[in-house]
Scaffold this motif. Sequence first.
Motif, PDB file in Angstrom:
ATOM      1  N   TYR B  35       0.849  -1.174   0.000  1.00 50.22           N
ATOM      2  CA  TYR B  35       0.000   0.000   0.000  1.00 50.22           C
ATOM      3  C   TYR B  35       0.897   1.240   0.000  1.00 50.22           C
ATOM      4  CZ  TYR B  35      -4.068  -2.804   1.442  1.00 50.22           C
ATOM      5  OH  TYR B  35      -5.091  -3.713   1.504  1.00 50.22           O
ATOM      6  N   LEU B  43      -4.940   4.438   2.987  1.00 49.50           N
ATOM      7  CA  LEU B  43      -3.997   3.609   2.243  1.00 49.50           C
ATOM      8  C   LEU B  43      -4.605   3.161   0.921  1.00 49.50           C
ATOM      9  CD1 LEU B  43      -3.236   3.309   5.374  1.00 49.50           C
ATOM     10  CD2 LEU B  43      -2.018   1.257   4.627  1.00 49.50           C
ATOM     11  N   ARG B  44      -3.785   3.139  -0.114  1.00 47.44           N
ATOM     12  CA  ARG B  44      -4.238   2.668  -1.421  1.00 47.44           C
ATOM     13  C   ARG B  44      -3.405   1.466  -1.846  1.00 47.44           C
ATOM     14  NH1 ARG B  44      -4.142   7.642  -5.398  1.00 47.44           N
ATOM     15  NH2 ARG B  44      -2.223   8.105  -4.242  1.00 47.44           N
ATOM     16  N   LEU B  45      -4.075   0.449  -2.351  1.00 46.65           N
ATOM     17  CA  LEU B  45      -3.428  -0.810  -2.701  1.00 46.65           C
ATOM     18  C   LEU B  45      -2.683  -0.686  -4.024  1.00 46.65           C
ATOM     19  CD1 LEU B  45      -3.110  -3.844  -1.972  1.00 46.65           C
ATOM     20  CD2 LEU B  45      -5.194  -4.250  -3.302  1.00 46.65           C
TER      21      LEU B  45
END
Lengths: 112, 111
Positions: B35, B43-45
């Motif tokens: 992330y 959070l971004r994957l």
Amino acid sequence: DAKTTQPTSMDCAEGRAANLPCNHSTISGNEYVYWYRQIHSQGPQYIIHGLKNNETNEMASLIITEDRKSSTLILPHATLRDTAVYYCIVRGSGGSNYKLTFGKGTLLTVNP
Amino acid sequence: NAGVTQTPKFQVLKTGQSMTLQCAQDMNHEYMSWYRQDPGMGLRLIHYSVGAGITDQGEVPNGYNVSRSTTEDFPLRLLSAAPSQTSVYFCASKGQDYGYTFGSGTRLTVV
């Protein structure tokens, strides 16, 4: 995964219970509600999860409404160390559904 | 049992440089993921893996490569760093239980 809505921030007095709400009105029958928290600059930490029954562990309690459209995370006796961003996440079960989708969460500030 | 270990903790890169962020777990977890977290954001994957030899793209995969040759390791490669990749990077793993274990993060600055 269903979308969740949380307040941007909340305050709580030390020693009191902190009740963090989460709306997930589009949740489907096989989706769980997860709670994580992130203390400043650290990696997120798992707190608790549930499907439809209320759950309790050593960290917190999770109350899910009967229609499952909302839930509340309860920290029974908040301490200064509980100041963190709390994320409510809805995720399906199943072997291939591992991804967590994080929103902006709720910044909980515990005041002395 | 160290959990999830990320190295380095801090890194400064120049635009165009390449580097690899390391992630290792000693819990025999099949699932691992990367992330990124930008200021004030969740959070971004980036990428994830459900087992050795299997990887897939997440929400923001562009500019990043991954591989999973062993169960323990899941490195993230930046091929040509850009200022937009300045961020904090977290690695996470998950076993048969329900909770994910996150590393302590790598703080990357691209100048």
